[in-house]
Design a protein around this motif. Structure first.
Motif, PDB file in Angstrom:
ATOM      1  N   LEU A  65      43.592 -63.104  48.185  1.00  0.00           N
ATOM      2  CA  LEU A  65      42.199 -62.923  48.030  1.00  0.00           C
ATOM      3  C   LEU A  65      41.580 -61.873  49.010  1.00  0.00           C
ATOM      4  O   LEU A  65      42.028 -61.702  50.238  1.00  0.00           O
ATOM      5  N   SER A  66      40.639 -61.358  48.628  1.00  0.00           N
ATOM      6  CA  SER A  66      40.047 -60.152  49.370  1.00  0.00           C
ATOM      7  C   SER A  66      38.477 -60.560  49.538  1.00  0.00           C
ATOM      8  O   SER A  66      37.708 -61.155  48.820  1.00  0.00           O
ATOM      9  N   VAL A  67      38.007 -60.109  50.759  1.00  0.00           N
ATOM     10  CA  VAL A  67      36.574 -60.104  50.905  1.00  0.00           C
ATOM     11  C   VAL A  67      36.027 -58.570  51.601  1.00  0.00           C
ATOM     12  O   VAL A  67      36.979 -57.872  52.115  1.00  0.00           O
ATOM     13  N   GLY A  68      34.830 -58.317  51.418  1.00  0.00           N
ATOM     14  CA  GLY A  68      34.428 -56.875  51.772  1.00  0.00           C
ATOM     15  C   GLY A  68      34.518 -56.958  53.146  1.00  0.00           C
ATOM     16  O   GLY A  68      34.725 -55.768  53.915  1.00  0.00           O
ATOM     17  N   ARG A  69      34.172 -57.946  53.989  1.00  0.00           N
ATOM     18  CA  ARG A  69      34.179 -58.066  55.409  1.00  0.00           C
ATOM     19  C   ARG A  69      34.378 -59.434  55.904  1.00  0.00           C
ATOM     20  O   ARG A  69      34.162 -60.373  55.049  1.00  0.00           O
ATOM     21  N   TYR A  70      34.766 -59.615  57.075  1.00  0.00           N
ATOM     22  CA  TYR A  70      34.930 -61.078  57.450  1.00  0.00           C
ATOM     23  C   TYR A  70      33.407 -61.789  57.958  1.00  0.00           C
ATOM     24  O   TYR A  70      33.343 -62.142  59.231  1.00  0.00           O
ATOM     25  N   ALA A  71      32.725 -62.004  56.849  1.00  0.00           N
ATOM     26  CA  ALA A  71      31.351 -62.480  57.384  1.00  0.00           C
ATOM     27  C   ALA A  71      31.412 -64.054  56.777  1.00  0.00           C
ATOM     28  O   ALA A  71      32.303 -64.306  56.072  1.00  0.00           O
ATOM     29  N   ALA A  72      30.470 -64.758  57.540  1.00  0.00           N
ATOM     30  CA  ALA A  72      30.682 -66.300  57.531  1.00  0.00           C
ATOM     31  C   ALA A  72      30.384 -66.676  56.125  1.00  0.00           C
ATOM     32  O   ALA A  72      30.966 -67.605  55.612  1.00  0.00           O
ATOM     33  N   GLU A  73      29.334 -65.788  55.387  1.00  0.00           N
ATOM     34  CA  GLU A  73      29.277 -66.078  53.942  1.00  0.00           C
ATOM     35  C   GLU A  73      30.328 -65.989  53.082  1.00  0.00           C
ATOM     36  O   GLU A  73      30.538 -66.952  52.208  1.00  0.00           O
ATOM     37  N   SER A  74      31.133 -65.003  53.171  1.00  0.00           N
ATOM     38  CA  SER A  74      32.198 -64.500  52.449  1.00  0.00           C
ATOM     39  C   SER A  74      33.369 -65.652  52.795  1.00  0.00           C
ATOM     40  O   SER A  74      33.853 -66.205  51.854  1.00  0.00           O
ATOM     41  N   ILE A  75      33.630 -66.090  53.938  1.00  0.00           N
ATOM     42  CA  ILE A  75      34.736 -66.978  54.419  1.00  0.00           C
ATOM     43  C   ILE A  75      34.117 -68.372  53.811  1.00  0.00           C
ATOM     44  O   ILE A  75      34.986 -68.990  53.092  1.00  0.00           O
ATOM     45  N   SER A  76      33.150 -68.786  54.083  1.00  0.00           N
ATOM     46  CA  SER A  76      32.514 -70.023  53.426  1.00  0.00           C
ATOM     47  C   SER A  76      32.710 -70.231  51.838  1.00  0.00           C
ATOM     48  O   SER A  76      33.207 -71.105  51.405  1.00  0.00           O
ATOM     49  N   SER A  77      32.475 -69.067  51.227  1.00  0.00           N
ATOM     50  CA  SER A  77      32.896 -69.166  49.745  1.00  0.00           C
ATOM     51  C   SER A  77      34.082 -69.559  49.404  1.00  0.00           C
ATOM     52  O   SER A  77      34.313 -70.230  48.453  1.00  0.00           O
ATOM     53  N   ILE A  78      35.129 -68.818  50.178  1.00  0.00           N
ATOM     54  CA  ILE A  78      36.698 -68.920  49.750  1.00  0.00           C
ATOM     55  C   ILE A  78      36.936 -70.215  50.223  1.00  0.00           C
ATOM     56  O   ILE A  78      37.533 -71.077  49.511  1.00  0.00           O
ATOM     57  N   LEU A  79      36.470 -70.791  51.351  1.00  0.00           N
ATOM     58  CA  LEU A  79      36.747 -72.310  51.839  1.00  0.00           C
ATOM     59  C   LEU A  79      36.246 -73.221  50.962  1.00  0.00           C
ATOM     60  O   LEU A  79      36.995 -74.392  50.509  1.00  0.00           O
ATOM     61  N   ARG A  80      35.071 -73.117  50.329  1.00  0.00           N
ATOM     62  CA  ARG A  80      34.597 -74.115  49.329  1.00  0.00           C
ATOM     63  C   ARG A  80      35.511 -74.108  48.033  1.00  0.00           C
ATOM     64  O   ARG A  80      35.458 -75.095  47.423  1.00  0.00           O
ATOM     65  N   GLN A  81      35.861 -73.119  47.681  1.00  0.00           N
ATOM     66  CA  GLN A  81      36.690 -72.813  46.584  1.00  0.00           C
ATOM     67  C   GLN A  81      38.237 -73.374  46.757  1.00  0.00           C
ATOM     68  O   GLN A  81      38.599 -74.265  45.966  1.00  0.00           O
ATOM     69  N   VAL A  82      38.593 -73.019  47.781  1.00  0.00           N
ATOM     70  CA  VAL A  82      40.203 -73.264  48.181  1.00  0.00           C
ATOM     71  C   VAL A  82      40.325 -74.925  48.740  1.00  0.00           C
ATOM     72  O   VAL A  82      41.223 -75.698  48.479  1.00  0.00           O
ATOM     73  N   ARG A  83      39.283 -75.176  49.586  1.00  0.00           N
ATOM     74  CA  ARG A  83      39.317 -76.440  50.331  1.00  0.00           C
ATOM     75  C   ARG A  83      40.734 -76.669  50.815  1.00  0.00           C
ATOM     76  O   ARG A  83      41.422 -77.826  50.698  1.00  0.00           O
ATOM     77  N   PRO A  84      40.957 -75.919  51.845  1.00  0.00           N
ATOM     78  CA  PRO A  84      42.411 -75.919  52.589  1.00  0.00           C
ATOM     79  C   PRO A  84      42.137 -77.093  53.865  1.00  0.00           C
ATOM     80  O   PRO A  84      41.264 -77.562  54.163  1.00  0.00           O
ATOM     81  N   ARG A  85      43.496 -77.686  54.236  1.00  0.00           N
ATOM     82  CA  ARG A  85      43.439 -78.552  55.288  1.00  0.00           C
ATOM     83  C   ARG A  85      43.357 -77.870  56.535  1.00  0.00           C
ATOM     84  O   ARG A  85      43.007 -78.334  57.628  1.00  0.00           O
ATOM     85  N   ILE A  86      43.870 -76.384  56.657  1.00  0.00           N
ATOM     86  CA  ILE A  86      44.028 -75.692  57.845  1.00  0.00           C
ATOM     87  C   ILE A  86      43.424 -74.295  57.681  1.00  0.00           C
ATOM     88  O   ILE A  86      43.743 -73.449  56.356  1.00  0.00           O
TER      89      ILE A  86
END
Length: 361
Positions: A65-86
């Motif tokens: 997956l890619s993001v425009g930059r490592y910002a909290a908002e974009s990281i949060s969006s990915i984490l809500r989608q993926v729901r990882p353990r780590i």
């Protein structure tokens, strides 16, 4: 499989090494999501890792997956989608390999001031990731690979989540295990700092215990590691980290040595079970003494993070930096690190245009 998944931020040398080892050793069903600001880079990592996994017969799979930059908002969006353990952060604004691959006046300054002064550049993405994780209802475990000996204490002072780091003392422990070759099940405990990746004075050497007995002459046992190119060491750090991640995904008990556990400075022997982590020091080493030793070693590295949130750069490091940035503060608060990161990025851009040989400060 989402709840057993792993998200890795970054697609550089260490992230690649981790993924390639995970592909070979992870016997758990798991999806590893590699997040990068360069889509072609994360896609390449996942292709190689998937081929290695299929060839090795392991059930782990990789996706990019890619993001425009490592910002909290974009990281949060990915984490809500993926729901990882780590979540493992391997992304920062400063590579430790730059001084060998692209020497300049900037890398000459790094040599004089010590690696510690790059803390703001190492911490920026970790702060964004931890902020994203803090906002989740079911937060994953957050591990940080970028200068965890100092960045993890910074996260703690900001009241952001941090489970532990990887690398550094874990690399020392792996190297000592190779030198000592203990019997199967032998318990190795290592207390050390990022600073110990280089050879210190004998009196300031890392400490180790094997089955509760102090290991003597630690320095000679680390000679092969310290003689190896730092870039090559990522192959060891990546493999050791992959083994740790595999155990964490499986929920197995882990006894190892890790940097920045629960936001402490430096590295310690630890015991992990599920989502709990505790120091696992020998009886002869009280926790307060272990923390004090690592805090003293942090001074050698050029930066220390105090419990009150103050980030203090060593006097010699501040003096070196002020040759290029006269108003550089010797002490800042953790919340001011993003602003300092921006200033250091501007300084780096300027100094990179200057040949190292022209730097005579």
């Amino acid at each position: 499989m989402a709840e057993r998944g792993i998200v890795i931020l970054g697609s550089g040398s260490l992230a690649r090494s981790i993924c390639y080892s995970l592909a070979a050793v992870c016997a758990e069903e798991c999806v590893v999501t590699v997040v990068s600001t360069t889509p072609s880079s994360s896609a390449e990592v996942c292709y190689v890792a998937d081929v290695r996994a299929v060839s090795s017969g392991t059930p782990v799979r990789f996706r990019a997956l890619s993001v425009g930059r490592y910002a909290a908002e974009s990281i949060s969006s990915i984490l809500r989608q993926v729901r990882p353990r780590i979540v493992l952060n391997c992304a920062s604004y400063q590579s430790p390999w730059e001084k060998t691959r692209a020497p300049s006046a900037w890398t000459a300054l790094m040599n004089r001031a010590g690696f510690g002064f790059t803390l703001p550049l190492q911490a920026a993405v970790a702060v964004e990731a931890a902020s994203a994780i803090a906002a989740l209802d079911l937060p994953p475990l957050f591990l940080n690979a970028c200068f965890p000996d100092a960045v993890n204490p910074l996260l703690k002072t900001l009241e952001l989540p941090i489970f532990c780091g990887v690398g550094n003392v874990a690399l020392l422990a792996a190297s000592l295990r190779e030198s000592l070759r203990p019997a199967r099940g032998g318990r190795l405990q290592v207390l050390g700092h990022h600073w110990h990746l280089h050879t210190p004075d004998a009196a300031d050497e890392a400490l180790a215990w094997l089955d509760g007995t102090p290991v003597r002459e630690v320095g000679p046992l680390l000679r092969r590691q310290r003689a190896a190119a730092r870039s090559e060491l990522n192959a060891v750090t990546g493999h050791v980290t992959a083994l740790l991640l595999t155990d964490l995904v499986a929920g197995r008990e882990v006894r190892t040595s890790l940097p920045g556990p629960l936001g402490l400075p430096g590295g310690y022997p630890v015991r992990i079970y599920g989502r709990s982590l505790a120091l696992d020091l020998p009886a002869s080493m009280p926790p307060a003494q272990a923390v004090a030793l690592n805090s003293a070693w942090a001074e050698r590295d050029g930066v220390s993070v105090e419990e009150n949130g103050e980030v203090r750069f060593s006097a010699w490091a501040s003096l070196a930096i002020r040759a290029e940035l006269p108003d550089f503060p010797s002490t800042v608060h953790a919340r001011d690190i993003p602003e300092l990161c921006s200033r250091l990025l501007d300084l780096r851009d300027r100094l990179r245009r200057t040949a190292a040989s022209a730097d005579h400060h």
